[in-house]
Design a protein around this motif. Structure first.
Motif, PDB file in Angstrom:
ATOM      1  N   VAL A  42      30.612   2.753  17.455  1.00  0.00           N
ATOM      2  CA  VAL A  42      29.921   1.491  17.206  1.00  0.00           C
ATOM      3  C   VAL A  42      29.251   1.013  18.489  1.00  0.00           C
ATOM      4  N   THR A  43      29.938   1.123  19.613  1.00  0.00           N
ATOM      5  CA  THR A  43      29.359   0.714  20.890  1.00  0.00           C
ATOM      6  C   THR A  43      28.126   1.541  21.214  1.00  0.00           C
ATOM      7  N   GLN A  44      28.192   2.841  20.967  1.00  0.00           N
ATOM      8  CA  GLN A  44      27.051   3.713  21.250  1.00  0.00           C
ATOM      9  C   GLN A  44      25.860   3.354  20.373  1.00  0.00           C
ATOM     10  N   VAL A  45      26.098   3.046  19.102  1.00  0.00           N
ATOM     11  CA  VAL A  45      25.016   2.680  18.190  1.00  0.00           C
ATOM     12  C   VAL A  45      24.394   1.363  18.635  1.00  0.00           C
ATOM     13  N   GLN A  46      25.238   0.409  19.015  1.00  0.00           N
ATOM     14  CA  GLN A  46      24.712  -0.880  19.465  1.00  0.00           C
ATOM     15  C   GLN A  46      23.883  -0.718  20.741  1.00  0.00           C
ATOM     16  N   GLN A  47      24.321   0.121  21.646  1.00  0.00           N
ATOM     17  CA  GLN A  47      23.574   0.340  22.886  1.00  0.00           C
ATOM     18  C   GLN A  47      22.241   1.035  22.584  1.00  0.00           C
ATOM     19  N   ALA A  48      22.249   1.954  21.655  1.00  0.00           N
ATOM     20  CA  ALA A  48      21.025   2.661  21.301  1.00  0.00           C
ATOM     21  C   ALA A  48      20.018   1.702  20.672  1.00  0.00           C
ATOM     22  N   ARG A  49      20.489   0.778  19.863  1.00  0.00           N
ATOM     23  CA  ARG A  49      19.594  -0.184  19.214  1.00  0.00           C
ATOM     24  C   ARG A  49      18.962  -1.140  20.219  1.00  0.00           C
ATOM     25  N   HIS A  50      19.728  -1.499  21.229  1.00  0.00           N
ATOM     26  CA  HIS A  50      19.270  -2.487  22.210  1.00  0.00           C
ATOM     27  C   HIS A  50      18.692  -1.843  23.469  1.00  0.00           C
ATOM     28  N   GLY A  51      18.545  -0.558  23.450  1.00  0.00           N
ATOM     29  CA  GLY A  51      17.942   0.127  24.590  1.00  0.00           C
ATOM     30  C   GLY A  51      18.822   0.157  25.818  1.00  0.00           C
ATOM     31  N   GLY A  52      20.144   0.062  25.626  1.00  0.00           N
ATOM     32  CA  GLY A  52      21.024   0.003  26.784  1.00  0.00           C
ATOM     33  C   GLY A  52      21.672   1.245  27.014  1.00  0.00           C
TER      34      GLY A  52
END
Length: 52
Positions: A42-52
């Motif tokens: 989930v953290t990886q998906v959220q980072q990918a969505r936000h460009g982080g």
């Protein structure tokens, strides 16, 4: 008036209540927090969505 319950009936009710309590605890334990690997995904998906 209320009739007195027999010892066997009280014992049976106690055993039934104990079984219900154990079942509730097992269900609660299985409904615990997500495993760490799922949280990492989930953290990886959220980072990918936000460009982080």
């Amino acid at each position: 008036m209320h009739d007195r319950t027999s010892t066997a009936e009280r014992y049976a009710r106690g055993v039934a209540a104990a079984l219900v309590a154990v079942a509730a605890l097992v269900l609660a334990a299985n409904a615990g927090p997500a495993r760490a690997d799922n949280a990492d995904q989930v953290t990886q998906v959220q980072q990918a969505r936000h460009g982080g």
